[in-house]
Design a protein around this motif. Structure first.
Motif, PDB file in Angstrom:
ATOM      1  N   ILE A  14       0.855  -1.195   0.000  1.00  0.00           N
ATOM      2  CA  ILE A  14       0.000   0.000   0.000  1.00  0.00           C
ATOM      3  C   ILE A  14       0.890   1.244   0.000  1.00  0.00           C
ATOM      4  N   ILE A  15       0.573   2.158  -0.903  1.00  0.00           N
ATOM      5  CA  ILE A  15       1.337   3.402  -1.060  1.00  0.00           C
ATOM      6  C   ILE A  15       0.501   4.558  -0.529  1.00  0.00           C
ATOM      7  N   GLY A  45       0.792   0.940  10.161  1.00  0.00           N
ATOM      8  CA  GLY A  45      -0.514   1.011   9.504  1.00  0.00           C
ATOM      9  C   GLY A  45      -0.601   0.214   8.215  1.00  0.00           C
ATOM     10  N   GLY A  46       0.418  -0.596   7.904  1.00  0.00           N
ATOM     11  CA  GLY A  46       0.351  -1.428   6.708  1.00  0.00           C
ATOM     12  C   GLY A  46       0.760  -0.726   5.427  1.00  0.00           C
ATOM     13  N   VAL A  47       1.360   0.454   5.544  1.00  0.00           N
ATOM     14  CA  VAL A  47       1.807   1.212   4.371  1.00  0.00           C
ATOM     15  C   VAL A  47       3.265   0.844   4.077  1.00  0.00           C
ATOM     16  N   THR A  48       3.546   0.410   2.844  1.00  0.00           N
ATOM     17  CA  THR A  48       4.920   0.009   2.506  1.00  0.00           C
ATOM     18  C   THR A  48       5.728   1.150   1.910  1.00  0.00           C
ATOM     19  N   THR A  49       5.038   2.140   1.318  1.00  0.00           N
ATOM     20  CA  THR A  49       5.735   3.219   0.620  1.00  0.00           C
ATOM     21  C   THR A  49       5.018   4.545   0.873  1.00  0.00           C
ATOM     22  N   ALA A  50       5.774   5.587   1.220  1.00  0.00           N
ATOM     23  CA  ALA A  50       5.185   6.914   1.426  1.00  0.00           C
ATOM     24  C   ALA A  50       5.882   7.920   0.521  1.00  0.00           C
ATOM     25  N   LEU A  51       5.087   8.853  -0.001  1.00  0.00           N
ATOM     26  CA  LEU A  51       5.633   9.949  -0.809  1.00  0.00           C
ATOM     27  C   LEU A  51       5.469  11.235  -0.009  1.00  0.00           C
ATOM     28  N   ASP A  52       6.587  11.890   0.257  1.00  0.00           N
ATOM     29  CA  ASP A  52       6.644  12.992   1.220  1.00  0.00           C
ATOM     30  C   ASP A  52       6.632  14.350   0.513  1.00  0.00           C
ATOM     31  N   MET A  53       5.920  15.282   1.099  1.00  0.00           N
ATOM     32  CA  MET A  53       5.782  16.629   0.536  1.00  0.00           C
ATOM     33  C   MET A  53       7.009  17.498   0.869  1.00  0.00           C
ATOM     34  N   PRO A  54       7.207  18.574   0.112  1.00  0.00           N
ATOM     35  CA  PRO A  54       8.455  19.340   0.253  1.00  0.00           C
ATOM     36  C   PRO A  54       8.428  20.451   1.297  1.00  0.00           C
ATOM     37  N   THR A 261      -6.233   8.052  -6.918  1.00  0.00           N
ATOM     38  CA  THR A 261      -5.485   7.621  -5.734  1.00  0.00           C
ATOM     39  C   THR A 261      -6.218   8.090  -4.474  1.00  0.00           C
ATOM     40  N   ILE A 262      -5.910   7.419  -3.354  1.00  0.00           N
ATOM     41  CA  ILE A 262      -6.372   7.883  -2.039  1.00  0.00           C
ATOM     42  C   ILE A 262      -5.136   8.165  -1.197  1.00  0.00           C
ATOM     43  N   GLY A 263      -5.113   9.321  -0.560  1.00  0.00           N
ATOM     44  CA  GLY A 263      -3.991   9.676   0.308  1.00  0.00           C
ATOM     45  C   GLY A 263      -4.480  10.013   1.703  1.00  0.00           C
ATOM     46  N   SER A 264      -3.518  10.156   2.621  1.00  0.00           N
ATOM     47  CA  SER A 264      -3.889  10.563   3.982  1.00  0.00           C
ATOM     48  C   SER A 264      -3.672  12.059   4.197  1.00  0.00           C
ATOM     49  N   ASP A 265      -2.743  12.677   3.437  1.00  0.00           N
ATOM     50  CA  ASP A 265      -2.302  14.038   3.757  1.00  0.00           C
ATOM     51  C   ASP A 265      -1.867  14.130   5.214  1.00  0.00           C
ATOM     52  N   LYS A 326       6.461  -1.040  -7.856  1.00  0.00           N
ATOM     53  CA  LYS A 326       5.443  -0.961  -6.813  1.00  0.00           C
ATOM     54  C   LYS A 326       4.069  -1.240  -7.411  1.00  0.00           C
ATOM     55  N   GLY A 327       3.223  -1.854  -6.609  1.00  0.00           N
ATOM     56  CA  GLY A 327       1.835  -2.030  -7.011  1.00  0.00           C
ATOM     57  C   GLY A 327       1.639  -3.077  -8.089  1.00  0.00           C
TER      58      GLY A 327
END
Ligand code: DOR
Ligand code: ZN
Ligand code: ZN
Length: 400
Positions: A14-15, A45-54, A261-265, A326-327
């Motif tokens: 999960i990304i 939380g079961g997330v394997t990959t996160a994309l981080d904001m700048p 996509t679904i994100g958490s922000d 991924k995915g």
């Protein structure tokens, strides 16, 4: 390691394509977040990959800060990791070159004001960023900034109801139309983050050739004024939690394919900053640790299928960002898996939260499904709520 996954579901990794871990490679913000605590929350939380904001400390906006952040990744992240480079008025003509640097998943444009000061709000600068881009430009498109100058309608006596009212949905709609027009003019695609209004979804549905769209968990699961009455400052985010009609539109976008996509922000702030009265209350809610159990529970409630969830939370982000390996469960590529128990019932509690700020807007919510194990490149990073090892996450590659 071995364990018995009988009765469990094995999902492709999960990304979470939208997190704010605050850390530009100098240790983040003590008491709020750093790469280590944010990524610990992710794998729990079961997330394997996160994309981080700048909008980190320091902001990720040039070759030096991209390199610093990239070099910091080994030994500091539990999940695999990619990050955005932030557009500024200064780098607008050459920010596309930074997209080619390792670890960078795309360009982030704050076209409306938000936490930090990476605002690029004029059409001319946004056009320069789009022309320079080589891969993906993701927008915080909502244009509430000008509205604030025009008509400050909040009243200090009635902070949260006024917050919702003050944040006119028209601002988001105007933002989406403006980004689409600039994308059309420059012959580029645009990814619009946290789409939250009925009008935006309707518009984007008609312009899928130009625009891909992210939906946030909070906009799917919360609506005002109820959320503001119950949560006070812990409901304040940007774009805001809106009324029921917009929440319904977000679900319709999940059903009809408008959402990609679904994100958490995931946007940590201290409890003290969240409890300040509006308008000084900080904007943003944690979420990387709860995104998967909350969305799996929606599968159990019949709101979407498990396959659609996997498309929105794994294959969809891999497709949009070009995350290599991924995915792709079909190929078993990379061996990233989120193993979940679709029958585990437990409440979310603040005490579970690994984010340094230690709270979640979903405290007390019962989830009917939970991640049991997080497997990254074949390694069991999390098992039954325990993360036994040191951070072994890596920067991931993007197909540019
Ligand atoms: O509520 C928000 N918080 N919206 C954003 O766009 C930024 C985020 C943050 O960084 O805190
Ligand atoms: Zn944003
Ligand atoms: Zn954000």
């Amino acid at each position: 390691e071995e364990f018995n996954a009988a009765g469990l579901h094995v999902l492709p990794g999960i990304i979470d394509p939208h997190v704010h871990f605050r850390d530009g490679g100098q240790g983040g913000i003590p008491g709020v977040e750093d790469m280590r605590s944010g990524s610990l929350a992710a794998v729990l939380g079961g997330v394997t990959t996160a994309l981080d904001m700048p909008n980190t400390k320091p902001p990720t906006v040039d070759a030096a800060t991209v390199r610093t952040k990239y070099e910091y990744i080994p030994g500091h992240t539990y999940c695999d990791f990619g990050f955005y480079v932030g557009a500024t008025k200064e780098n607008a003509d050459h920010v596309g070159e930074l997209e080619e640097m390792p670890g960078v998943c795309g360009i982030k444009v704050f076209a409306g004001s938000s936490t930090g000061d990476l605002l690029v709000e004029d059409d001319e600068s946004i056009e320069r960023v789009l022309r320079s881009s080589r891969h993906l430009v993701a927008f915080h498109a909502e244009d509430e900034y000008r509205l604030r100058e025009r008509k400050p309608r909040f009243s200090v006596g009635d902070p949260y109801a006024s917050h919702a009212e003050w944040r006119d949905p028209e601002c988001a709609y105007r933002g989406a139309r403006r980004i689409a027009a600039l994308a059309r003019k420059t012959n580029k695609r645009a990814h619009i983050l946290h789409v939250s209004t009925r009008e935006e979804f309707g518009f984007i549905k008609e312009h899928k050739d130009l625009i891909s769209a992210e939906v946030l968990v909070n906009h799917l699961l919360q609506s005002g004024p109820e959320a503001y009455e119950r949560l006070g400052g812990y409901a304040v985010m940007n774009p805001p939690i809106r009324s029921k009609e917009h929440q319904d539109a977000a679900w319709a976008a999940i059903a009809d394919g408008t959402a990609d996509t679904i994100g958490s922000d995931h946007a940590p702030h201290t409890a003290e900053a969240k409890e300040r009265p509006w308008p000084t209350c900080h904007s943003g809610l944690t979420g990387v640790q709860t995104i998967l159990p909350l969305m799996l529970s929606q599968v159990n409630a019949g709101r979407l299928s498990l396959l659609r969830l996997v498309d929105l939370m794994s294959a969809g982000p891999a497709r949009i960002y070009g995350a290599v390996g991924k995915g792709r469960i079909a190929a078993g590529y990379d061996a990233d898996f989120s193993i979940v128990d679709m029958k585990a019932k437990r409440r979310i509690e603040n005490s579970m939260i690994a984010s340094q700020c230690g709270w979640t807007p979903f405290a007390g919510t019962e989830c009917t499904a939970w991640p049991m194990a997080t497997i990254i490149r074949g390694n069991v990073v999390m098992f039954e709520g325990v993360v036994p090892g040191e951070p072994t996450g890596r920067a991931i590659s993007f197909r540019h």
